[in-house]
Design an enzyme around this catalytic site. Structure first.
Site, PDB file in Angstrom:
ATOM      1  N   ASP A  56       0.837  -1.159  -0.023  1.00 41.65           N
ATOM      2  CA  ASP A  56      -0.117   0.060  -0.066  1.00 41.65           C
ATOM      3  C   ASP A  56       1.016   1.242  -0.040  1.00 41.65           C
ATOM      4  O   ASP A  56       1.614   1.575   1.004  1.00 41.65           O
ATOM      5  CB  ASP A  56      -0.768  -0.014   1.252  1.00 41.65           C
ATOM      6  N   TYR A  61       3.425   9.693   0.577  1.00 40.83           N
ATOM      7  CA  TYR A  61       4.495   9.187   1.346  1.00 40.83           C
ATOM      8  C   TYR A  61       5.855   9.500   1.114  1.00 40.83           C
ATOM      9  O   TYR A  61       6.928   9.227   1.654  1.00 40.83           O
ATOM     10  CB  TYR A  61       4.396   7.785   1.470  1.00 40.83           C
ATOM     11  N   LYS A  90      -2.054   6.451  -4.235  1.00 45.66           N
ATOM     12  CA  LYS A  90      -3.020   7.201  -3.879  1.00 45.66           C
ATOM     13  C   LYS A  90      -3.002   8.542  -4.473  1.00 45.66           C
ATOM     14  O   LYS A  90      -1.620   8.871  -4.555  1.00 45.66           O
ATOM     15  CB  LYS A  90      -3.444   7.309  -2.296  1.00 45.66           C
ATOM     16  N   HIS A 123      -6.890   9.828  -1.988  1.00 43.12           N
ATOM     17  CA  HIS A 123      -6.530   9.652  -0.709  1.00 43.12           C
ATOM     18  C   HIS A 123      -7.476  10.356   0.600  1.00 43.12           C
ATOM     19  O   HIS A 123      -7.732   9.838   1.525  1.00 43.12           O
ATOM     20  CB  HIS A 123      -5.190  10.207  -0.513  1.00 43.12           C
TER      21      HIS A 123
END
Length: 323
Positions: A56, A61, A90, A123
């Site tokens: 994931d 990130y 996302k 997201h």
């Protein structure tokens, strides 16, 4: 049977299958140190060796490049093939304009070194600006009026273009999920939300599943890296969980992961420690009773560890309460 083939698969509403257990790769720093990029690179490599096939990821990130390098190395070594992997990413809040969605997805693909994603999510149901002066006193980008309904139509085009096999949503409440369903020609396959015994999200789960949407649980261990929540509770120290873990000779974390598996909820615990990754993966040799599952469900207090403000204050954000 290999480790990876022992993982239970779930079926999406479009017929695609996905491993119910994956590895979370969450980071929130705008810039990661070289050591932090190395940590996620090593974490993904060790996870693949253990048997994880579901990863994931997210543009937010800031580590997709390191994840992509790890995947490429394992493919080159012959450990895995691309088609054996299930990669989620996302769309971040500042890319909600329809014209930006495909560009953002292609950028994630470039960083990950992939030709397609298996799953792409919105997201958050909140659009923000990146204008350098459009920040509040806490430094967060200010929200815009871009509609996630328009964003969803652009997400559907990404499926039609072959850039992703499936699409879904994340952090959407009941009202927002229903709004997506009203206009969707391609339904979301999942809604990824914070989920654990202190926050079971059963109303949201019922609405989603009645419409063919599975839940994915992030923070399934109570987000221990965030410490105690606002009520001072640490889920991994919950006595009821420990009692069940002792009975089955499992860790508290394994009980929490198995809890989601038995609920039919996809679960993505995060760990960069190979031994902990192995423990988290080893949840297939026991099954809790209905009474034990009910006991874990009874811990629900609607308590959150993820107090995140994606362009607005938490108190103003309608998470997953009944509309």
């Amino acid at each position: 049977m290999s480790a990876s083939t022992s993982v239970k698969m779930v079926k999406f509403n479009n017929g695609q299958q996905y491993p119910i257990l994956g590895l979370g790769t969450w980071q929130t720093k705008p810039e990661l140190k070289e050591s932090e990029q190395t940590e996620i690179y090593d974490a993904v490599k060790s996870a693949i060796d253990i048997g994880y096939r579901h990863f994931d990821c997210a543009a937010f990130y800031n580590n997709e490049n390191s994840i992509g390098k790890a995947i490429a190395e394992k493919i080159e070594e012959g450990v895995i093939k691309r088609e054996e992997l299930y990669i989620t990413s996302k769309l971040w809040n500042n890319k909600h304009k329809p014209k930006d969605v495909e560009v953002a997805l292609k950028n994630s693909l470039k960083l990950l070194g992939l030709d397609y994603l298996d799953l792409y999510l919105i997201h958050w149901p909140v659009a923000t600006t990146e204008h350098p002066i459009a920040k509040d006193s806490e430094g967060w980008y200010i929200g815009t009026d871009d509609s996630y309904l328009d964003t969803w139509k652009a997400m559907e085009q990404c499926v039609q273009s072959g850039l992703t096999k499936s699409i879904g949503i994340s952090n959407f409440n009941i009202k927002q999920t229903k709004e997506i369903l009203e206009i969707a020609t391609i339904k979301p396959v999942v809604n990824q939300v914070e989920n654990h015994p202190y926050l079971t999200q059963n109303k949201l789960k019922e609405v989603c599943e009645s419409n063919g949407i599975l839940l994915t649980a992030y923070g399934p261990l109570g987000s221990p890296y965030r410490g105690a929540n606002s009520e001072g509770l640490v889920l991994l120290e919950e006595p009821i969980i420990k009692k069940i873990a002792d009975k089955y000779k499992k860790t508290n974390a394994q009980v929490l992961i198995r809890f989601q598996v038995q609920r039919g909820v996809i679960v993505i615990p995060k760990s960069s420690n190979p031994e902990r990754q192995k423990e988290n993966f080893n949840v297939w040799d026991f099954e809790m009773s209905k009474e034990e599952m009910d006991l874990l469900e009874s811990l629900n207090q609607n308590l959150r560890y993820v107090l995140f403000k994606p362009g607005m204050h938490l108190k103003d954000y309608p998470f997953n309460e009944e509309p």
